[in-house]
Motif scaffolding. Structure first.
Motif, mmCIF file in Angstrom:
data_model
loop_
_atom_site.group_PDB
_atom_site.id
_atom_site.type_symbol
_atom_site.label_atom_id
_atom_site.label_comp_id
_atom_site.label_asym_id
_atom_site.label_seq_id
_atom_site.Cartn_x
_atom_site.Cartn_y
_atom_site.Cartn_z
ATOM 1 N N VAL A 58 -8.627 -9.474 -39.729
ATOM 2 C CA VAL A 58 -10.053 -9.824 -39.791
ATOM 3 C C VAL A 58 -10.435 -10.787 -38.665
ATOM 4 O O VAL A 58 -11.500 -10.661 -38.065
ATOM 5 N N LEU B 251 -19.419 -10.388 -58.524
ATOM 6 C CA LEU B 251 -19.626 -11.405 -57.494
ATOM 7 C C LEU B 251 -21.016 -11.305 -56.879
ATOM 8 O O LEU B 251 -21.385 -12.135 -56.048
ATOM 9 N N ALA C 193 -5.450 -14.891 -45.370
ATOM 10 C CA ALA C 193 -6.905 -14.764 -45.404
ATOM 11 C C ALA C 193 -7.462 -14.140 -44.135
ATOM 12 O O ALA C 193 -8.654 -13.814 -44.080
ATOM 13 N N LEU C 194 -6.635 -13.994 -43.110
ATOM 14 C CA LEU C 194 -7.173 -13.626 -41.789
ATOM 15 C C LEU C 194 -6.619 -12.343 -41.193
ATOM 16 O O LEU C 194 -7.287 -11.733 -40.338
ATOM 17 N N SER D 101 -18.281 -16.762 -43.843
ATOM 18 C CA SER D 101 -18.032 -18.108 -43.318
ATOM 19 C C SER D 101 -17.275 -18.074 -41.997
ATOM 20 O O SER D 101 -17.150 -19.092 -41.327
ATOM 21 N N ILE D 102 -16.755 -16.917 -41.610
ATOM 22 C CA ILE D 102 -16.133 -16.814 -40.282
ATOM 23 C C ILE D 102 -17.225 -16.406 -39.301
ATOM 24 O O ILE D 102 -17.810 -15.334 -39.433
ATOM 25 N N ARG E 46 -14.769 -13.035 -35.322
ATOM 26 C CA ARG E 46 -14.161 -11.916 -36.063
ATOM 27 C C ARG E 46 -13.491 -10.969 -35.091
ATOM 28 O O ARG E 46 -13.950 -10.796 -33.959
ATOM 29 N N TYR E 47 -12.472 -10.322 -35.571
ATOM 30 C CA TYR E 47 -11.767 -9.359 -34.741
ATOM 31 C C TYR E 47 -12.341 -7.976 -35.001
ATOM 32 O O TYR E 47 -12.330 -7.502 -36.133
ATOM 33 N N LEU F 230 -17.748 -11.449 -48.129
ATOM 34 C CA LEU F 230 -16.999 -12.664 -48.459
ATOM 35 C C LEU F 230 -16.487 -13.382 -47.213
ATOM 36 O O LEU F 230 -15.968 -14.486 -47.297
ATOM 37 N N PHE F 231 -16.622 -12.719 -46.071
ATOM 38 C CA PHE F 231 -16.095 -13.306 -44.834
ATOM 39 C C PHE F 231 -17.190 -13.932 -43.973
ATOM 40 O O PHE F 231 -16.975 -14.211 -42.808
ATOM 41 N N MET G 105 -11.976 -18.450 -49.281
ATOM 42 C CA MET G 105 -11.306 -17.310 -48.656
ATOM 43 C C MET G 105 -10.242 -16.779 -49.636
ATOM 44 O O MET G 105 -10.581 -16.263 -50.677
ATOM 45 N N VAL H 69 -8.828 -11.878 -50.544
ATOM 46 C CA VAL H 69 -10.024 -12.730 -50.580
ATOM 47 C C VAL H 69 -10.930 -12.338 -51.759
ATOM 48 O O VAL H 69 -11.480 -13.198 -52.456
ATOM 49 N N LEU H 70 -11.014 -11.051 -52.007
ATOM 50 C CA LEU H 70 -11.801 -10.591 -53.160
ATOM 51 C C LEU H 70 -11.216 -11.165 -54.458
ATOM 52 O O LEU H 70 -11.955 -11.694 -55.310
ATOM 53 N N LEU I 73 -2.886 -3.649 -43.320
ATOM 54 C CA LEU I 73 -2.791 -5.117 -43.269
ATOM 55 C C LEU I 73 -4.172 -5.731 -43.481
ATOM 56 O O LEU I 73 -4.335 -6.709 -44.213
ATOM 57 N N ARG I 74 -5.165 -5.125 -42.830
ATOM 58 C CA ARG I 74 -6.537 -5.643 -42.967
ATOM 59 C C ARG I 74 -7.017 -5.491 -44.414
ATOM 60 O O ARG I 74 -7.629 -6.411 -44.974
ATOM 61 N N ILE J 292 -16.919 -6.135 -49.635
ATOM 62 C CA ILE J 292 -15.956 -7.241 -49.531
ATOM 63 C C ILE J 292 -16.212 -8.049 -48.261
ATOM 64 O O ILE J 292 -15.997 -9.254 -48.223
ATOM 65 N N THR K 217 -5.777 -8.186 -46.663
ATOM 66 C CA THR K 217 -6.563 -9.419 -46.499
ATOM 67 C C THR K 217 -7.851 -9.351 -47.323
ATOM 68 O O THR K 217 -8.200 -10.305 -48.035
ATOM 69 N N LEU K 218 -8.547 -8.219 -47.212
ATOM 70 C CA LEU K 218 -9.817 -8.079 -47.948
ATOM 71 C C LEU K 218 -9.582 -8.247 -49.445
ATOM 72 O O LEU K 218 -10.322 -8.954 -50.132
ATOM 73 N N ASP K 219 -8.541 -7.586 -49.952
ATOM 74 C CA ASP K 219 -8.263 -7.661 -51.388
ATOM 75 C C ASP K 219 -7.859 -9.066 -51.819
ATOM 76 O O ASP K 219 -8.204 -9.527 -52.913
ATOM 77 N N MET L 113 -15.751 -5.395 -59.548
ATOM 78 C CA MET L 113 -15.525 -6.767 -59.098
ATOM 79 C C MET L 113 -16.634 -7.214 -58.142
ATOM 80 O O MET L 113 -17.039 -8.374 -58.161
#
Lengths: 495, 438
Positions: free
Chosen positions: A261, B5, A257-258, B16-17, B22-23, B13-14, A385, A362-363, A354-355, B10, A358-360, B1
């Motif tokens: 990100v 939602l 999930a991370l 909550s961080i 965040r990086y 959806l993050f 997440m 969580v989607l 890689l990022r 997308i 993660t996005l996919d 998709m």
């Protein structure tokens, strides 16, 4: 398109029952040195007779036996495998190929270091990438799996605190944690104290503050937690612990999930493990092998397991002279073949890839959550997440539990979600689709779960009798435990 | 998709961080590579190794012929890409093969039950030790100094905080076997188990039966360890052992720079409830047909949590499957012939070393490994000469056993040809410029 049923399978005896005396499936080259009489070389008392019951079969019988058995398994290669917290993503076949390259697959752990520079470079490169992904300063690749990484991490904390004068006595663990966390803390010699979650499903700051005193060595936290919810107060949690001289351990099981990100090192995490067989796509193989590298902040680096890779003038060497090290946690250098596969995965994706994964991921989890939110009870409505957790609350009134829904899902051609975990959700359905799945596969899965919810209303027996389309119907697990039969034995009459 | 939602990106959806967590940096990982480039990268790393060298290394990682059908079968997606078989109805394939694995391990070790695998031999040792401590309710262990040194290091790491002190038992300087007098003097009513490896790290068949007798006399258990599974094809298993733990890499996987391996743990039926790791048991399905499932899970971490027998979860199932296929291919006759070939090769190499003025350090019977010294100079000199001939020699023992400084642990298996053994043995002779060799 909809799934109909699994393909035809054949019945198959155990390999021992297929045996006939004298059959062989092997051929060794002729011996090019004089044969030796075993009795003389070893002493007659040390030499065994034939291995009773051992298989005697031909090559084609072996091929058919294991091929037929393989068809009785579900697998990612067949479809969605939504086990929560297990991150069952596609296992790229390229990774299998690179792990089998001559010079890598046949390298010996004790070959001279001058002739092992490639293997050492692979490890060094992976250590650096993983440290970057985690936002940490150093990584050991030695642990063989996640729980092994946990043990390594807690021993690192213990050694560090000891060096500060007091190893302390207690490890705090949220009630939503994986069972490996408390088991690990106990093995490392700590008492476990459970922290209750709040109504949002995350760590309750007041309970945590009340539990922290000078006896606490660390908190083990999974983030996102096992509900798939990000622990928003994680930085405050870290500060609270650090103020009292305690450390923050993060279970990296949910790192999918991370990645790319957010970085645990930036949250104040002191030490964490990563599951290469989850986040980094190495195959689970029916239960393993895995790899559980541990990433640490610099204050824990002196305590990492020996040996460490060091570089001087472009040459790599093993440094065994690490007086503060916790020692070895495994022989040699860890599950090297798994490390090779994980590095191949990282190289294929690159930083941006890689990022995006993660996005996919969580989607996909949120798409499933949205798709079934009217059909199943959602115990915690905080944002999800990479996974979402429902409960069987709506179905249980009709006598159907999460385990039954799982079995019915098999009839629809899917592997079930994780059943009855986390423990804080009564009758949990824990669903993690990963980034691997297309919208079409997710829609099929959502349709299946909606259809089952309807069946529970109209014909609960249908669900309770599931699975009905499998080769093997519902397996009697109680009977297996009552009088355990753990090995095959020849029939008593010798027939 | 996104529309389903009700979000625009997308990234939404993050939320909550928290923003400050965040990086936002550029990934310090290069852009993704193609399949061709990745193969190239790893082929280049492989070239920085010992490709094409003959090798006489063993010491816990062994080189053996590996029939091609092992990978042909084990890489089938249905095995390779399945998870732990929690859902028995759609996991009968892996469950059945684990049941076969447990059976073969029990047959090989002479035990009554075996688990579904441990990480490797080194980590199976502390798991066996804690199991013995639970069974006997005692808190000390004795481990032979001839137990693999890296296994002993792992034991030390695991036990430092479990109040399970481990004392080392000497080996006899002549035979290379456990010093029974030292063992007897260190045994007490507090000792939970005695840990002995056979063949031991020096390749010597050890006195496990004598050790069992001494241990049992004081109420302690005997744990027998092995790291070279090929020896089991010919060695009489120690029926007196209470627990057998070891490493099946020889039957499963190439050396792969030390991993993945596959640890095993086998015991008597009366002790299974104290055994760590997964177990597969036989049962029936709703139709009364034979079926298999994971069983006795109340020993394990996901049920018992802090009170579990171990924290192990993921094991080495795929490598265990490889071992199961290997053992099936070789079968009853093949494992015996394989062991006989190893025995013959190692005897031949030992004789050739002696013929070149080298000597064997220990007199005890050995399987496919032995400790040797050159007639003059030390093992490092021998191995330097060997490298010139594209041979990786035996393991220099000085770092692991200071008292054996200058000696080599040399291994010959069925893959070592006579001609390469002759060339390596010649390196034990007088250094270049001396008399008569080559």
């Amino acid at each position: 398109m909809s799934k109909i049923r699994r393909h035809q399978t054949q019945n198959e005896l155990l390999i021992f029952e297929r045996s006939s005396p004298g059959k062989i499936g092997y051929r060794l080259p002729p011996l090019d040195v004089p044969a030796v009489a075993a009795d003389e070389a070893l002493g007659a008392e040390n030499v065994r007779g034939e291995i009773a019951g051992f298989p005697e079969v031909s090559e084609v019988e072996i091929i058919r036996h294991f091929t037929r058995l393989s068809t009785w398994n579900y697998a990612i290669d067949l479809g969605l495998y939504p086990l929560g917290s297990c991150t069952m993503k596609y296992n790229p076949r390229l990774n299998e190929a690179v792990a089998r390259i001559e010079g890598i697959v046949d390298a010996h752990p004790y070959q001279p270091q001058a002739l092992a520079q490639g293997a050492m470079r692979i490890q060094q490169t992976l250590e650096r990438y993983l440290a970057h992904i985690a936002g940490m300063d150093a990584v050991t690749l030695q642990p063989a799996a996640g729980a092994h990484g946990e043990l390594t991490g807690i021993l690192l904390i213990r050694a560090y605190l000891q060096s500060q004068g007091d190893a302390r006595e207690v490890v705090l663990i949220p009630d939503s944690a994986h069972g490996t966390n408390p088991a690990t803390a106990a093995i490392a010699g700590y008492k476990v104290k459970e922290i209750a979650s709040n109504e949002r499903g995350t760590i309750d700051m007041a309970s945590l503050a009340a539990a922290i005193d000078d006896s606490v060595a660390a908190l083990m936290v999974t983030n996102p937690n096992t509900l798939g919810i990000f622990e928003q107060d994680i930085a405050e949690v870290a500060a609270l612990l650090h103020d009292r001289g305690a450390q923050l351990y993060m279970d990296g099981a949910n790192m999918n999930a991370l990645v790319g990100v957010a970085r645990p090192g930036d949250f104040g995490v002191d030490v964490m493990h990563l599951n290469l067989h989850k986040t980094f796509s190495t195959p689970h193989g029916g239960g393993g092998p895995g790899a559980g590298p541990v990433a640490v902040k610099s204050h824990l680096e002196p305590f990492l397991p020996v040996p460490r890779i060091a570089e001087e003038a472009g040459a790599l060497r093993y440094d065994h002279d690490r007086p503060r090290s916790i020692g070895r946690v495994r022989a040699f250098y860890g599950n090297f073949g798994v490390l090779v596969r994980a590095l191949a995965y990282i190289l294929a994706h690159g930083g941006d890839g890689l990022r995006n994964a993660t996005l996919d991921a969580v989607l996909n989890a949120n798409y499933i959550r949205k798709g079934i939110e009217n059909d199943y009870h959602l115990p915690y409505d905080a944002p999800s997440m990479h996974e979402c957790v429902f409960s069987h609350n709506k179905q249980v009134a009709r006598g159907v539990k999460t385990g039954d829904i799982a079995k019915r899902l098999i009839d629809y051609g899917f592997h079930p979600y994780t059943v009855s975990f986390p423990l804080i959700v009564h009758g949990a359905l824990m669903i993690e689709p990963t980034e691997t799945e297309s919208k079409a596969e997710l829609d099929l899965f959502i349709d299946a779960l909606k259809s089952i919810a309807r069946e529970v209303e109209t014909d609960p027996q249908l669900v309770l009798r599931a699975p009905q389309t499998t080769r093997t119907s519902r397996v009697d697990e109680t009977r297996a435990a009552r009088k355990p039969i753990l090995i095959w034995e020849p029939p008593a009459n010798g027939a | 998709m996104l529309a389903a939602l009700g979000i625009e990106s997308i990234e939404d959806l993050f939320e909550s961080i928290p923003e400050d967590l965040r990086y936002r940096g550029r990934p310090a990982i290069p852009d993704g590579l193609s399949e061709y480039e990745i193969l190239d990268y790893f082929r280049a790393r492989a070239e920085e190794g010992a490709k094409g060298y003959a090798s006489f290394l063993g010491a816990g990682a062994y080189r053996h012929f590996r029939p091609v059908i092992i990978d042909a079968l084990a890489t089938r997606g249905e095995f390779l890409t399945a998870y732990t078989p929690y859902q028995a109805e759609i996991s009968q394939g892996i469950l059945t093969t684990i049941f076969e694995f447990q059976t073969m391990v029990a047959q090989l070790t002479g035990m009554e039950a075996a688990n579904a695998s441990m990480y490797d031999g080194s980590t199976a040792v502390p798991e066996a030790g804690t199991m013995a401590a639970r069974i006997t309710r005692r808190g000390r262990l004795l481990a032979a100094r001839s137990l693999h040194p890296e296994y002993r290091q792992v034991l030390d790491t695991y036990y430092r905080h479990q109040h399970l002190p481990v004392e080392t038992v000497r080996y006899d300087r002549d035979s290379g076997q456990i010093d029974l007098a030292d063992l007897e003097s260190k045994l007490s009513d507090e000792v939970a188990a005695v840990i002995v490896q056979s063949p031991n790290f020096f390749g010597v068949i050890d006195k496990t039966r004598e050790a069992a007798e001494l241990a049992h006399r004081r109420g302690a258990l005997l744990i027998v360890i092995f790291s070279e599974a090929a020896a089991l094809g010919i060695l009489q298993p120690t029926a007196e052992a209470d627990i057998v733990a070891g490493e099946l890499q020889s039957f499963a996987h190439p050396t792969s720079y030390g991993g993945p391996c596959v640890g095993v743990l086998a015991t008597k039926m009366k002790y299974i409830r104290q055994m760590p790791g997964r177990l597969v048991g036989e049962t029936v399905d709703a139709g009364g047909n034979r079926a298999f499932c994971l069983t006795l899970a109340t020993r394990e971490q996901h049920i018992r949590r802090a009170k579990a027998t171990s924290n192990i979860c993921t094991n080495q199932a795929l490598v265990a499957l490889m071992a199961t296929i290997y053992m099936t291919v070789f079968g009853k006759q093949g494992l015996r012939e394989l062991a006989e070939q190893n025995l013959a090769k190692a005897r031949y190499l030992a004789a050739a070393v002696r013929a070149n003025a080298g000597s064997l350090v220990f007199s005890g019977p050995f399987f496919n490994e032995f400790v040797a010294r050159p007639g003059s100079g030390d093992g490092a000199r021998v191995n330097e000469a060997a490298l010139e001939k594209n041979i990786v020699g035996g393991l220099e023992l000085g770092r692991l056993y200071p008292e054996l400084d200058g000696a080599l642990l040399v291994c010959a298996t069925e893959v070592n040809r006579r001609e390469e053994m002759d060339r390596y043995a010649a390196c034990f002779g007088p250094p270049a410029g001396g008399i008569g060799i080559e």
